[in-house]
Write a protein that holds these residues in place. Structure first.
Motif: not given
Length: 190
Positions: A91-118
């Motif tokens: 169960x801990x492995x599954x939880x750690x993998x979930x966290x790792x994958x979500x964080x990896x996607x967060x790095x890959x896609x980058x932040x949500x930010x104001x980009x020229x008013x959008x």
């Protein structure tokens, strides 16, 4: 090292990693240290998935508690307890993998930010990766330093969850040896 001592060491080592995961995920909700971005919905989907809070947090905390108890003398320090430590470690492995994958996607896609008013994720389809082109980070005007903020916290979550997966995998092997060979404890109940 006997199975009981190893379990105690692994369980104790998981506690600070759980705390780091939970804190990182909570802080990700407040880019720039301001609640208005979370209130207005200007946070990435990967933050909302709560990989650090759910996966690296609670899904690893429960196994950490049980694994620590497995290592306690007189409490589950026998084959039956070691068998259940394998289940909880999985169960801990599954939880750690979930966290790792979500964080990896967060790095890959980058932040949500104001980009020229959008409000958008300007780095989602960037080629080459925005991580190596720090000049491109200037496209995010709000929140201030959101790219560094996201990269730092998501990389911390990736490192933490990677360690969680490793420790839980070691406990699965340790639990298997403890289950098959005994806990290595003089007071072992068979």
């Amino acid at each position: 090292m006997c199975s009981v001592k190893c379990s105690r060491c692994i369980g104790t080592s998981l506690y600070p990693l759980v705390l780091i995961s939970i804190i990182c995920n909570i802080v990700l909700f407040f880019p720039g240290g301001d609640v208005k971005y979370a209130r207005d919905g200007h946070i990435t989907q990967e933050v909302r998935y709560m990989g650090g809070l759910v996966g690296g947090g609670f899904m690893v905390l429960i196994p950490a508690i049980f694994i620590s108890m497995t290592g306690e003398n007189g409490c589950c320090g026998f084959r039956f307890g070691m068998f259940f430590s394998i289940v909880f470690a999985a169960m801990g492995v599954a939880g750690g993998l979930y966290s790792f994958i979500v964080a990896g996607l967060g790095v890959h896609y980058g932040p949500l930010c104001n980009n020229g008013g959008v409000w958008n994720t300007p780095f989602k389809n960037s080629n080459p990766s925005y991580l190596t082109n720090q000049k491109s980070w200037r496209v995010c005007t709000e929140p201030k330093n959101v790219v560094q903020f996201n990269i730092g916290l998501f990389f911390t979550l990736m490192a933490t969850s990677g360690l969680q997966v490793l420790l839980c995998a070691v406990q699965m092997i340790n639990g298997l040896f403890g289950c098959l060979c005994g806990a290595g404890n003089k007071n072992e109940e068979a």
